[in-house]
Design an enzyme around this catalytic site. Structure first.
Site, PDB file in Angstrom:
ATOM      1  CD  GLU B  60     -37.282  79.421  17.858  1.00  0.00           C
ATOM      2  OE1 GLU B  60     -38.456  79.773  18.091  1.00  0.00           O
ATOM      3  OE2 GLU B  60     -36.369  80.246  17.647  1.00  0.00           O
ATOM      4  CG  HIS B 129     -30.368  85.623  23.963  1.00  0.00           C
ATOM      5  ND1 HIS B 129     -31.474  86.130  24.591  1.00  0.00           N
ATOM      6  CD2 HIS B 129     -30.604  85.746  22.635  1.00  0.00           C
ATOM      7  CE1 HIS B 129     -32.338  86.554  23.680  1.00  0.00           C
ATOM      8  NE2 HIS B 129     -31.841  86.332  22.489  1.00  0.00           N
TER       9      HIS B 129
END
Lengths: 428, 324
Positions: B60, B129
């Site tokens: 990322e 998450h």
């Protein structure tokens, strides 16, 4: 552990330290000398003194690093690299121009240091003194479509690509006439019109931005490459490893130049990095080609970096080039420097034997490209320009209070439709 | 108007912008050959090819930073985060680079990038998450933050975000991807910073963004049918820029405000709206500003307890009734 094989034994380290303390600098140079740059002694040409290497960069061919650490940088003879294809056709005026640029950078920073020490200039001040050849050499190789980006030690790169001393000095003073209108400071100089994308304060944070420049070059099918600079400390940030993987995976035209000055702030290379020969060698793990070279001599730097950039442009491939260099001042001016982590003798050694400006002056004198008087004239001009820039910076106005809310959103500044809806700032 | 899903509305927005502007490209984990972890980019790789729709490694920080660098050079990256929760490994690139470069360069450089993906709890996947970082990001001048609740808004806001010259953090919701809604054919934009009154009412303002808007609409129906209270539902649509005017107008009309927010309460979006009302609507209010937010704990895994963590219509109804 395999990696310890490349490091000197503890007893050797201790011995080296003792010599540094007890012996005269000259002796240090020959015997023990700075331990910081040990891993860089990997280049064939520099050590063997071979004349005119036709292929200064042989990528993985340089992988055979000495397992035993060597001390001082080898003495480089400029003529070793003067006949490189990147140097052989240089005109005298260009060579003199390189000297002028290096002197301008040094005098600029010395002026800045003066005012910083007086407390007139604030912020951090990461000086590039001693490393000038790297930025000047790089700028001299840019083809008009190449893009460069660096970290926080960015004054040299800024001046080398053609930014003015006035705008840069004013930025250091935090004035509205500064290149970033007083909003960036020392670490954040930018000149996109000169293909210079900063000036970034977070260690290794610029490395994926450089990847993005390379990506855009490839996407737009431009005949150029990106050169992203990072320090020897930045190689230990995870994002740099991610970048190497993606650069190789996508064949991006980028050269990562590790300006290895031996210290990440106050931590020497051997205390911060697991090294087997060189930092650049880590690129092998990502299928990225790599090489090392000395950065003190402009011919050597240009020969090696020139080849790396040419390869990036022509083959659209990444490369890591580790350049050995040295900074005379602390990580920033405010750091403890010689009081904590290195000796004054070490710094004196580099100043006396490996100063890139002195080396280049001597080279040009030996080539009879310039006279001593000519050098002094250029130096005087650089000093005068820097002094005038400081006066400009001091005399310049502070940014206006309104400017605090400018340059945040493009859409607001340009009063576009998108900039006229909603409230961008709380209770504005 | 055709009835399509929130997911399809986004997909249509990408297809139209990829067609319109060759500088637009999509990038992220599994966006291309896999067709997107949540199928939001389904079919686009096949249609537009590997240059425009790009699978990335799981990196990322590097691909967010690559997006910033490419945007500085004039491209328009649309970078997917499989979950906004994953932004944290690349936070430096978002906050320091996307968020600050324009300012620190004195306006010399723009970063026209969209960072997008789902940001929601409620899916039984645990705390790492389930983050909703809209408050963190909106706390950074230089970034914009958008949270659409409906398919219509998702498409119009996405097209506007791609065309915007600043970095837009676009937050979707995995629980909304399958929702159907009326979406016109062809391109249209919804300006960022314009809230939408999704239901008009005179008695109380329910102010929300993202999926909480739907919770408010459900609560408003219950309030109307069971309690005779007509709630106005204000959908913020974007957190920054914020449509303060619509919020204040609504509260000036209803004199009551209940803020509904799937973001956490502590320094969350609803805290920001509460500060706005305290500063500018104090004299309009007949009751304290109340909040229904996610509970102030990490998202719990256990399914029945996780449901308790997020606002639901009954909780909103109860809170509204307590203000009368």
């Amino acid at each position: 552990m395999a990696r310890t094989l490349s490091l000197p034994s503890k007893s050797k380290k201790t011995a080296a330290k003792k010599v540094v303390r007890l012996a005269a600098p000259k002796v240090v140079a020959k015997k023990a000398s700075p331990k910081s740059l040990k891993p860089l002694k990997t280049k064939g040409p520099a050590q063997t003194g071979k004349k005119s290497p036709t292929k200064p960069i042989t990528a993985k061919a340089t992988a055979k690093a000495p397992t035993k650490a060597v001390a001082a940088p080898p003495k480089v003879t400029s003529s070793d690299f003067s006949s490189s294809p990147f140097n052989s056709s240089l005109k005298p005026a260009e060579k003199i121009g390189f000297l002028r640029e290096m002197l301008r950078i040094r005098r600029f920073e010395q002026q800045a240091l003066k005012y910083y020490n007086q407390g007139i200039m604030g912020g951090f001040l990461h000086l590039y003194n001693g490393q000038e050849s790297v930025a000047v050499g790089t700028a001299s190789l840019m083809n008009g479509h190449d893009e460069i980006i660096t970290a926080y030690r960015d004054h040299g790169h800024a001046l080398a690509v053609g930014m003015g001393m006035n705008e840069c000095m004013a930025e250091l003073f935090g004035k509205g006439t500064g290149c970033s209108k007083g909003k960036g400071g020392s670490m954040h100089f930018f000149a996109p019109d000169k293909h210079y994308w900063g000036g970034h304060g977070i260690v290794a944070g610029q490395t994926p931005l450089g990847l993005g420049l390379a990506f855009a070059i490839k996407y737009k099918q431009i005949n150029g490459c990106a050169v992203a600079f990072l320090g020897d400390g930045a190689v230990n940030q995870g994002v740099f490893s991610e970048c190497l993987n993606m650069a190789a995976l996508w064949d991006l035209p980028i050269v990562y130049v590790i300006e290895n000055n031996g210290y990440s702030m106050g931590t020497s290379l051997e205390r911060s990095s697991a090294v087997n020969g060189s930092l650049a060698k880590r690129a092998e793990g990502f299928c990225v080609e790599w090489a090392t070279c000395g950065g003190f001599d402009l011919y050597e730097l240009r020969a090696n970096l020139g080849a790396a950039m040419e390869r990036a442009r022509k083959e659209s491939k990444p490369m890591v080039l580790e350049v050995s260099t040295y900074r005379y001042y602390g990580h920033s001016v405010a750091d403890a420097n010689t009081k904590k982590y290195r000796s004054p003798e070490e710094i004196d050694l580099y100043k006396s034997e490996h100063d890139p400006i002195t080396l280049w002056q001597n080279q040009l004198l030996s080539e009879k490209v310039i006279t001593q008087a000519g050098i002094e004239k250029i130096d005087d001009e650089a000093k005068a320009e820097a002094a005038a820039a400081a006066e400009f910076g001091i005399a310049s106005p502070w940014p206006s209070e309104e400017s605090i809310f400018e340059d945040i959103y493009h859409e607001v500044d340009h009063k576009t439709e998108a900039g006229q809806t909603g409230s961008f700032f709380f209770s504005e | 108007m055709p009835l399509i899903t929130y997911r399809q509305a986004l997909n249509d927005a990408f297809a139209e912008e990829l067609t319109r502007d060759e500088n637009v490209f999509l990038m992220g984990e599994e966006v291309a050959q896999y067709n997107g972890a949540y199928k939001v980019t389904e079919g686009l790789w096949k249609r537009f090819g590997s240059k425009r729709v790009i699978d990335t490694p799981i990196s990322e920080a590097a691909f967010l930073g690559l997006g910033v660098g490419a945007a500085m050079m004039g491209l328009r990256p649309v970078v997917e985060l499989m979950f906004w929760s994953f932004a944290y490994v690349g936070f430096d690139q978002i906050m320091n680079n996307a968020g600050c470069i324009r300012y620190m360069s004195g306006g010399l450089i723009n970063v026209p990038m969209v960072i997008r993906g789902p940001a929601n709890g409620g899916t039984n996947v645990g705390a790492t998450h389930s983050h909703t970082p809209e408050n963190f990001l909106a706390n950074t001048p230089g970034l914009k933050v958008v949270c659409p609740a409906t398919p219509y808004d998702a498409k119009g806001l996405m097209i506007a975000s791609i065309r915007d010259n600043d970095t837009v953090c676009f937050m979707e919701n995995t629980l909304l991807y399958g929702d159907l809604g009326e979406v016109p054919d062809g391109s249209y934009t919804i300006p960022l910073g314009v809230a939408d009154v999704k239901r008009e009412g005179l008695d109380v303002s329910l102010i929300a963004h993202g999926r909480a808007v739907l919770t408010c609409l459900a609560a408003a129906e219950i309030l109307a049918t069971e309690h005779g209270i007509e709630a106005e539902v204000v959908d913020l649509r974007s957190i920054r820029p914020l449509d303060e005017e619509t919020i204040l107008n609504s509260v000036a009309k209803t004199h009551r405000a209940v803020l509904v927010d799937e973001n956490k309460p502590f320094c969350g979006v609803s805290a920001q709206i509460a500060a706005l009302l305290a500063e500018h609507a104090f004299d309009d209010l007949d009751a304290p500003v109340l909040r229904v937010t996610a509970l102030d704990a990490p998202a719990i895994y256990s399914m029945p307890l996780e449901k308790l963590q997020l606002p639901d219509a009954q909780a909103v109804v109860a809170k509204v009734l307590s203000s009368f």
